[in-house]
Design a protein around this motif. Structure first.
Motif, short mmCIF file in Angstrom:
data_model
loop_
_atom_site.label_atom_id
_atom_site.label_comp_id
_atom_site.label_asym_id
_atom_site.label_seq_id
_atom_site.Cartn_x
_atom_site.Cartn_y
_atom_site.Cartn_z
N VAL A 168 0.85 -1.19 0.00
CA VAL A 168 0.00 0.00 0.00
C VAL A 168 0.89 1.24 0.00
O VAL A 168 1.75 1.39 0.87
CB VAL A 168 -0.93 0.02 1.24
N VAL A 169 0.69 2.12 -0.95
CA VAL A 169 1.53 3.31 -1.10
C VAL A 169 0.64 4.54 -1.27
O VAL A 169 -0.35 4.51 -2.01
CB VAL A 169 2.47 3.18 -2.32
N VAL A 170 1.00 5.63 -0.57
CA VAL A 170 0.34 6.92 -0.75
C VAL A 170 1.21 7.75 -1.68
O VAL A 170 2.38 8.02 -1.37
CB VAL A 170 0.13 7.65 0.58
N PHE A 171 0.66 8.14 -2.81
CA PHE A 171 1.40 8.94 -3.79
C PHE A 171 1.10 10.42 -3.58
O PHE A 171 -0.04 10.80 -3.27
CB PHE A 171 1.03 8.53 -5.21
N ASP A 172 2.13 11.23 -3.75
CA ASP A 172 1.99 12.68 -3.58
C ASP A 172 1.38 13.27 -4.85
O ASP A 172 2.06 13.90 -5.66
CB ASP A 172 3.36 13.29 -3.30
N ASP A 173 0.09 13.05 -5.00
CA ASP A 173 -0.64 13.48 -6.19
C ASP A 173 -1.91 14.18 -5.69
O ASP A 173 -2.65 13.63 -4.87
CB ASP A 173 -1.00 12.26 -7.04
N PRO A 174 -2.20 15.39 -6.18
CA PRO A 174 -3.34 16.15 -5.66
C PRO A 174 -4.70 15.66 -6.14
O PRO A 174 -5.73 16.09 -5.61
CB PRO A 174 -3.07 17.58 -6.16
N SER A 175 -4.74 14.78 -7.13
CA SER A 175 -6.03 14.34 -7.64
C SER A 175 -6.69 13.37 -6.66
O SER A 175 -6.02 12.55 -6.03
CB SER A 175 -5.87 13.66 -9.01
N PRO A 176 -8.02 13.43 -6.51
CA PRO A 176 -8.72 12.55 -5.57
C PRO A 176 -8.95 11.17 -6.17
O PRO A 176 -10.02 10.88 -6.71
CB PRO A 176 -10.03 13.30 -5.32
N ASN A 177 -7.96 10.32 -6.07
CA ASN A 177 -8.04 9.04 -6.76
C ASN A 177 -7.38 7.94 -5.94
O ASN A 177 -6.58 8.21 -5.03
CB ASN A 177 -7.36 9.15 -8.14
N ALA A 178 -7.71 6.69 -6.28
CA ALA A 178 -7.07 5.52 -5.69
C ALA A 178 -7.23 4.39 -6.68
O ALA A 178 -8.08 4.45 -7.58
CB ALA A 178 -7.69 5.17 -4.34
N PHE A 179 -6.43 3.35 -6.52
CA PHE A 179 -6.53 2.20 -7.42
C PHE A 179 -5.97 0.98 -6.72
O PHE A 179 -5.22 1.08 -5.74
CB PHE A 179 -5.76 2.47 -8.72
N ALA A 180 -6.35 -0.19 -7.22
CA ALA A 180 -5.77 -1.45 -6.75
C ALA A 180 -5.44 -2.28 -7.99
O ALA A 180 -6.17 -2.24 -8.99
CB ALA A 180 -6.74 -2.20 -5.84
N LEU A 181 -4.34 -3.01 -7.92
CA LEU A 181 -3.87 -3.78 -9.06
C LEU A 181 -3.78 -5.26 -8.70
O LEU A 181 -3.56 -5.61 -7.53
CB LEU A 181 -2.49 -3.28 -9.51
#
Length: 265
Positions: A90-103
């Motif tokens: 599980v990683v939190v990316f420094d991206d301002p868009s309100p998004n998430a994903f699972a692979l």
């Protein structure tokens, strides 16, 4: 004609071999080996980690890791027949868009911007539960299989119409028809199924499922206008909220029977 017959026979064999059901009982065609899906998911996630900055906020990381841990455990308990990865990254990316994903293969990415829209741990659980549900239901495999199938049909059209003036136009028309008539409705079906499963998962994990409705209201405010629903890969916010509310009674029963999750930043 030999090419036509051979391709049809191959597609028929693959279809019979890949028919199955999702955890909700929906019929599904998923032909790509799970090991290959996991390998592709791992490669994609590794590339994201190399190319995107990772968030360093300790509170945000604690919150996301805690919610993800509870959701994953609940998903395994609620849908044991689906098959879960033994370990999840599980990683939190420094991206301002309100998004998430699972692979596939057990990878979850959360954009830091999502924490501005998902205002509570319960709302965050709604998003992560939804994304984990996509993996459990093998939606990536189904989408990939579907894309391969569309390309195969268009290849056949190219073979049988070769030399005809209308050949290229026919292929283009069938490509548009496949996108509107096959790809998009299936994608909306995936989203709706992931919403249903995600609601059950977050409730099992001890997060209040009513917060899923609040989340999508927040998403509607943050996202502004959407394209018409029949041209969108995602249900309209209103349709999504209505569908969630139709499953809320069962979800609330599961939530009341669960131990309350306690995750903070």
């Amino acid at each position: 004609m030999k090419s036509w017959g051979g391709l049809v026979a191959l597609l028929a064999m693959l279809t019979l071999a890949g028919c199955g059901e999702t955890p909700t009982g929906r019929s599904q065609l998923a032909l790509v080996p799970e090991a290959l899906m996991a390998e592709m998911g791992g490669d994609a996630f590794a590339e994201m980690r190399r190319s995107r900055p990772v968030a360093r906020d300790p509170a945000a990381n604690r919150l996301v890791q805690c919610v993800a841990r509870e959701v994953i455990a609940a998903a395994e308990a609620r849908y044991p027949e689906a098959g879960m990865s033994e370990a999840w990254e599980v990683v939190v990316f420094d991206d301002p868009s309100p998004n998430a994903f699972a692979l596939p293969g057990g990878r979850i990415g959360v954009h830091a911007g999502l924490l501005q829209v998902a205002e509570t741990p319960d709302q965050l659980a709604a998003v992560i539960g939804h994304e984990v549900a996509h993996v459990l239901a093998d939606h990536g495999n189904e989408r990939f299989t579907q894309q391969l199938g569309i390309k195969a049909v268009l290849l056949v059209v190219g073979l049988v119409s070769e030399g005809e003036l209308a050949g290229e136009g026919l292929r283009q028309a069938l490509g548009i028809g496949a996108r509107l008539g096959i790809a998009l409705p299936f994608s909306r079906a995936h989203e709706e199924e992931a919403d249903q499963m995600g609601l059950a998962i977050m409730a099992k994990a001890g997060f209040d499922p009513r917060h899923s409705v609040a989340l999508w209201r927040n998403m509607a405010k943050a996202g502004g206008g959407q394209p018409p629903e029949f041209l969108s890969t995602h249900p309209a916010h209103g349709s999504r909220i209505e569908a969630l509310e139709s499953h809320m009674s069962d979800a609330m029963a599961a939530f009341r029977a669960a131990s309350e999750a306690r995750c903070t930043g």
